[in-house]
Design a protein around this motif. Structure first.
Motif, PDB file in Angstrom:
ATOM      1  N   LEU A   5       0.822  -1.208   0.000  1.00  0.00           N
ATOM      2  CA  LEU A   5       0.000   0.000   0.000  1.00  0.00           C
ATOM      3  C   LEU A   5       0.857   1.259   0.000  1.00  0.00           C
ATOM      4  CD1 LEU A   5      -2.846  -1.033   2.481  1.00  0.00           C
ATOM      5  CD2 LEU A   5      -3.010  -0.792  -0.011  1.00  0.00           C
ATOM      6  N   ALA A   6       2.022   1.184   0.652  1.00  0.00           N
ATOM      7  CA  ALA A   6       2.920   2.341   0.688  1.00  0.00           C
ATOM      8  C   ALA A   6       3.395   2.723  -0.709  1.00  0.00           C
ATOM      9  CB  ALA A   6       4.117   2.042   1.587  1.00  0.00           C
ATOM     10  N   ALA A   7       3.387   1.752  -1.609  1.00  0.00           N
ATOM     11  CA  ALA A   7       3.852   2.028  -2.971  1.00  0.00           C
ATOM     12  C   ALA A   7       2.999   3.068  -3.660  1.00  0.00           C
ATOM     13  CB  ALA A   7       3.863   0.730  -3.785  1.00  0.00           C
ATOM     14  N   TYR A   8       1.714   3.116  -3.347  1.00  0.00           N
ATOM     15  CA  TYR A   8       0.811   4.004  -4.072  1.00  0.00           C
ATOM     16  C   TYR A   8       1.065   5.482  -3.769  1.00  0.00           C
ATOM     17  CZ  TYR A   8      -1.552  -0.365  -5.027  1.00  0.00           C
ATOM     18  OH  TYR A   8      -1.824  -1.648  -5.419  1.00  0.00           O
ATOM     19  N   ASP A   9       1.736   5.771  -2.673  1.00  0.00           N
ATOM     20  CA  ASP A   9       2.037   7.161  -2.339  1.00  0.00           C
ATOM     21  C   ASP A   9       3.528   7.460  -2.473  1.00  0.00           C
ATOM     22  OD1 ASP A   9       1.117   9.742  -1.544  1.00  0.00           O
ATOM     23  OD2 ASP A   9       1.911   9.383   0.472  1.00  0.00           O
ATOM     24  N   ALA A  10       4.270   6.541  -3.107  1.00  0.00           N
ATOM     25  CA  ALA A  10       5.711   6.734  -3.249  1.00  0.00           C
ATOM     26  C   ALA A  10       6.027   7.780  -4.310  1.00  0.00           C
ATOM     27  CB  ALA A  10       6.382   5.407  -3.612  1.00  0.00           C
ATOM     28  N   ASP A  11       7.183   8.404  -4.164  1.00  0.00           N
ATOM     29  CA  ASP A  11       7.639   9.333  -5.202  1.00  0.00           C
ATOM     30  C   ASP A  11       8.000   8.579  -6.474  1.00  0.00           C
ATOM     31  OD1 ASP A  11       7.491  11.720  -3.609  1.00  0.00           O
ATOM     32  OD2 ASP A  11       9.310  11.057  -2.577  1.00  0.00           O
TER      33      ASP A  11
ATOM     34  N   GLY B  59       0.245 -11.390 -10.525  1.00  0.00           N
ATOM     35  CA  GLY B  59      -0.570 -12.304  -9.740  1.00  0.00           C
ATOM     36  C   GLY B  59      -1.410 -11.571  -8.711  1.00  0.00           C
ATOM     37  N   ASN B  60      -0.748 -10.808  -7.834  1.00  0.00           N
ATOM     38  CA  ASN B  60      -1.459 -10.072  -6.783  1.00  0.00           C
ATOM     39  C   ASN B  60      -1.945  -8.701  -7.240  1.00  0.00           C
ATOM     40  OD1 ASN B  60      -1.125 -12.033  -4.702  1.00  0.00           O
ATOM     41  ND2 ASN B  60       1.020 -11.397  -4.500  1.00  0.00           N
ATOM     42  N   ALA B  61      -1.443  -8.245  -8.363  1.00  0.00           N
ATOM     43  CA  ALA B  61      -1.812  -6.961  -8.974  1.00  0.00           C
ATOM     44  C   ALA B  61      -1.196  -5.755  -8.293  1.00  0.00           C
ATOM     45  CB  ALA B  61      -3.323  -6.794  -9.073  1.00  0.00           C
ATOM     46  N   ASN B  62      -0.376  -5.937  -7.274  1.00  0.00           N
ATOM     47  CA  ASN B  62       0.247  -4.775  -6.635  1.00  0.00           C
ATOM     48  C   ASN B  62       1.179  -4.045  -7.606  1.00  0.00           C
ATOM     49  OD1 ASN B  62       1.826  -7.334  -6.045  1.00  0.00           O
ATOM     50  ND2 ASN B  62       3.356  -5.797  -5.494  1.00  0.00           N
ATOM     51  N   ARG B  63       1.866  -4.793  -8.452  1.00  0.00           N
ATOM     52  CA  ARG B  63       2.797  -4.174  -9.395  1.00  0.00           C
ATOM     53  C   ARG B  63       2.046  -3.451 -10.510  1.00  0.00           C
ATOM     54  NH1 ARG B  63       5.873  -6.074 -14.063  1.00  0.00           N
ATOM     55  NH2 ARG B  63       4.655  -7.987 -13.948  1.00  0.00           N
ATOM     56  N   VAL B  64       1.128  -4.140 -11.173  1.00  0.00           N
ATOM     57  CA  VAL B  64       0.440  -3.504 -12.303  1.00  0.00           C
ATOM     58  C   VAL B  64      -0.450  -2.348 -11.848  1.00  0.00           C
ATOM     59  CG1 VAL B  64       0.576  -5.543 -13.777  1.00  0.00           C
ATOM     60  CG2 VAL B  64      -1.448  -5.200 -12.344  1.00  0.00           C
ATOM     61  N   SER B  65      -1.013  -2.451 -10.652  1.00  0.00           N
ATOM     62  CA  SER B  65      -1.856  -1.356 -10.178  1.00  0.00           C
ATOM     63  C   SER B  65      -1.024  -0.117  -9.872  1.00  0.00           C
ATOM     64  CB  SER B  65      -2.669  -1.787  -8.952  1.00  0.00           C
ATOM     65  OG  SER B  65      -1.828  -2.198  -7.892  1.00  0.00           O
ATOM     66  N   ALA B  66       0.196  -0.306  -9.345  1.00  0.00           N
ATOM     67  CA  ALA B  66       1.068   0.837  -9.075  1.00  0.00           C
ATOM     68  C   ALA B  66       1.590   1.456 -10.364  1.00  0.00           C
ATOM     69  CB  ALA B  66       2.228   0.419  -8.179  1.00  0.00           C
ATOM     70  N   ILE B  67       1.810   0.620 -11.382  1.00  0.00           N
ATOM     71  CA  ILE B  67       2.204   1.166 -12.681  1.00  0.00           C
ATOM     72  C   ILE B  67       1.091   2.043 -13.233  1.00  0.00           C
ATOM     73  CG2 ILE B  67       2.651   0.549 -15.097  1.00  0.00           C
ATOM     74  CD1 ILE B  67       4.072  -1.998 -14.002  1.00  0.00           C
ATOM     75  N   ALA B  68      -0.135   1.586 -13.087  1.00  0.00           N
ATOM     76  CA  ALA B  68      -1.275   2.296 -13.675  1.00  0.00           C
ATOM     77  C   ALA B  68      -1.627   3.576 -12.931  1.00  0.00           C
ATOM     78  CB  ALA B  68      -2.491   1.366 -13.721  1.00  0.00           C
ATOM     79  N   GLN B  69      -1.483   3.580 -11.599  1.00  0.00           N
ATOM     80  CA  GLN B  69      -1.976   4.714 -10.817  1.00  0.00           C
ATOM     81  C   GLN B  69      -1.305   4.746  -9.447  1.00  0.00           C
ATOM     82  OE1 GLN B  69      -3.966   7.207 -11.505  1.00  0.00           O
ATOM     83  NE2 GLN B  69      -4.244   8.018  -9.455  1.00  0.00           N
TER      84      GLN B  69
ATOM     85  N   PRO C 137       1.955   6.052  -7.669  1.00  0.00           N
ATOM     86  CA  PRO C 137       3.275   6.674  -7.544  1.00  0.00           C
ATOM     87  C   PRO C 137       3.447   7.846  -8.510  1.00  0.00           C
ATOM     88  CG  PRO C 137       3.460   4.285  -7.603  1.00  0.00           C
ATOM     89  CD  PRO C 137       2.036   4.605  -7.910  1.00  0.00           C
ATOM     90  N   ARG C 138       4.172   8.852  -8.068  1.00  0.00           N
ATOM     91  CA  ARG C 138       4.326  10.059  -8.874  1.00  0.00           C
ATOM     92  C   ARG C 138       5.160   9.820 -10.131  1.00  0.00           C
ATOM     93  NH1 ARG C 138       3.985  10.528  -3.741  1.00  0.00           N
ATOM     94  NH2 ARG C 138       2.685  12.128  -2.747  1.00  0.00           N
ATOM     95  N   LYS C 139       6.087   8.871 -10.049  1.00  0.00           N
ATOM     96  CA  LYS C 139       6.948   8.569 -11.189  1.00  0.00           C
ATOM     97  C   LYS C 139       7.162   7.057 -11.233  1.00  0.00           C
ATOM     98  CE  LYS C 139      10.482  11.297 -11.895  1.00  0.00           C
ATOM     99  NZ  LYS C 139      11.815  11.963 -11.735  1.00  0.00           N
ATOM    100  N   VAL C 140       7.180   6.505 -12.445  1.00  0.00           N
ATOM    101  CA  VAL C 140       7.477   5.087 -12.625  1.00  0.00           C
ATOM    102  C   VAL C 140       8.700   4.974 -13.524  1.00  0.00           C
ATOM    103  CG1 VAL C 140       6.618   2.837 -13.379  1.00  0.00           C
ATOM    104  CG2 VAL C 140       5.021   4.523 -12.425  1.00  0.00           C
ATOM    105  N   VAL C 141       9.711   4.260 -13.047  1.00  0.00           N
ATOM    106  CA  VAL C 141      10.950   4.071 -13.805  1.00  0.00           C
ATOM    107  C   VAL C 141      11.093   2.590 -14.138  1.00  0.00           C
ATOM    108  CG1 VAL C 141      13.464   4.282 -13.797  1.00  0.00           C
ATOM    109  CG2 VAL C 141      12.061   6.065 -12.712  1.00  0.00           C
ATOM    110  N   PHE C 142      11.097   2.289 -15.427  1.00  0.00           N
ATOM    111  CA  PHE C 142      11.268   0.917 -15.897  1.00  0.00           C
ATOM    112  C   PHE C 142      12.708   0.682 -16.311  1.00  0.00           C
ATOM    113  CE2 PHE C 142       6.762   1.742 -16.705  1.00  0.00           C
ATOM    114  CZ  PHE C 142       6.153   0.553 -16.331  1.00  0.00           C
ATOM    115  N   ILE C 143      13.262  -0.455 -15.905  1.00  0.00           N
ATOM    116  CA  ILE C 143      14.568  -0.901 -16.369  1.00  0.00           C
ATOM    117  C   ILE C 143      14.315  -2.074 -17.312  1.00  0.00           C
ATOM    118  CG2 ILE C 143      16.885  -1.637 -15.715  1.00  0.00           C
ATOM    119  CD1 ILE C 143      16.023   1.051 -14.459  1.00  0.00           C
ATOM    120  N   VAL C 144      14.665  -1.936 -18.577  1.00  0.00           N
ATOM    121  CA  VAL C 144      14.263  -2.928 -19.575  1.00  0.00           C
ATOM    122  C   VAL C 144      15.443  -3.356 -20.440  1.00  0.00           C
ATOM    123  CG1 VAL C 144      12.715  -3.413 -21.508  1.00  0.00           C
ATOM    124  CG2 VAL C 144      11.959  -1.894 -19.657  1.00  0.00           C
ATOM    125  N   GLY C 145      15.793  -4.629 -20.362  1.00  0.00           N
ATOM    126  CA  GLY C 145      16.791  -5.177 -21.276  1.00  0.00           C
ATOM    127  C   GLY C 145      16.232  -5.263 -22.684  1.00  0.00           C
TER     128      GLY C 145
END
Length: 209
Positions: free
Chosen positions: A88-94, A114-124, A126-134
C-alpha cells in the motif's frame, strides 16, 4: 557483446524511444549496466521515497543496492512484516521501480501480475514510474509481446517461486486457472495521460526474464 548486436540494439532503441515519445512516455538508451544505473539515479532525486515490484532488472544493474546505500527512503517490502502495508505504501511513493514482461518496438508496455500490486502501481499512484528494460524484452507487436510475457516471463517466474502451475512443469502457458496462477491481471500501457510520469530505460543487455 557482438558489435552487430550492439548496432542492432542501438537502432532498435531509437524506434522504441520514438514510440514512447508518441505515447507521452520518456525513453532512454544505455549502452551498458553502469550507464543504466547512472541514468536511473539521475531520474530519482535524493530524499525520494522509492519502492518497487519484483524487478530483477533493477537488481541486476545495481540500482537497488545504490538506493539502499544512498540518501533515499527505500521501501523494501521484503523487510516489512506486514507485506500488505508495504504494498500500500507504494501508491504514495515518489518513485516506483519496475521492469516489463515485454514491450513492443513502438512503445507499448506489457505486464502480467498475480497479486496486482505491481500492475496497479504502474497504472496509478506513484508520482513517477521508472522501468529498467533489457533489449531482450522488445518484441515486434502486442501479440508477440503478450506471447513472450505468457510463455517466457511467466513460466520462469512461476518456477522461481516454486508455484504449482502447469507452466512450472512444462515451461509453456496453459491458460490455467490454477490457485497459484501469476497470470491474473494483464496491463497494457499504450499511453500516459501524465507527462513525465513514465520513464523507460532501455539497456543494451539481457536483463530479467
Amino acid at each position: 557483446m557482438n558489435q552487430n548486436i550492439f548496432k542492432r540494439n542501438e537502432l532498435l532503441a531509437k524506434r522504441v524511444i520514438a514510440g514512447l515519445k508518441s505515447r507521452n512516455m520518456n525513453g532512454y538508451y544505455c549502452a551498458d549496466r553502469d550507464s543504466a544505473l547512472a541514468q536511473a539515479l539521475a531520474l530519482i532525486p535524493e530524499g525520494s521515497s522509492v519502492t518497487m515490484g519484483g524487478a530483477m532488472s533493477a537488481h541486476e544493474i545495481g540500482l537497488v543496492d545504490a538506493l539502499k546505500a544512498g540518501n533515499y527512503n527505500f521501501i523494501d517490502r521484503d523487510e516489512y512484516e506486514d507485506k500488505r502495508a508495504a504494498m500500500l505504501a507504494a501508491y504514495d511513493a515518489d518513485v516506483f521501480l519496475s521492469s516489463v514482461n515485454a514491450m513492443t518496438d513502438d512503445g507499448v508496455l506489457i505486464n502480467i501480475d498475480g497479486n496486482a500490486n505491481r500492475v496497479s502501481a504502474i497504472a496509478q499512484g506513484p508520482r513517477k514510474v521508472v522501468f529498467i528494460v533489457g533489449m531482450n524484452k522488445v518484441c515486434g507487436d502486442v501479440d508477440g509481446a503478450m506471447k513472450r510475457a505468457r510463455n517466457v516471463a511467466a513460466p520462469i517466474n512461476a518456477q522461481r517461486f516454486g508455484l504449482d502451475t502447469p507452466c512450472t512443469r512444462t515451461g509453456k502457458c496453459a491458460d490455467c486457472k490454477s490457485p497459484d496462477s501469476i497470470c491474473c491481471q494483464f496491463l497494457i500501457t499504450r499511453f500516459s495521460r501524465h507527462p513525465d510520469r513514465i520513464h523507460v530505460i532501455l539497456v543494451n543487455d539481457n536483463l530479467g526474464f
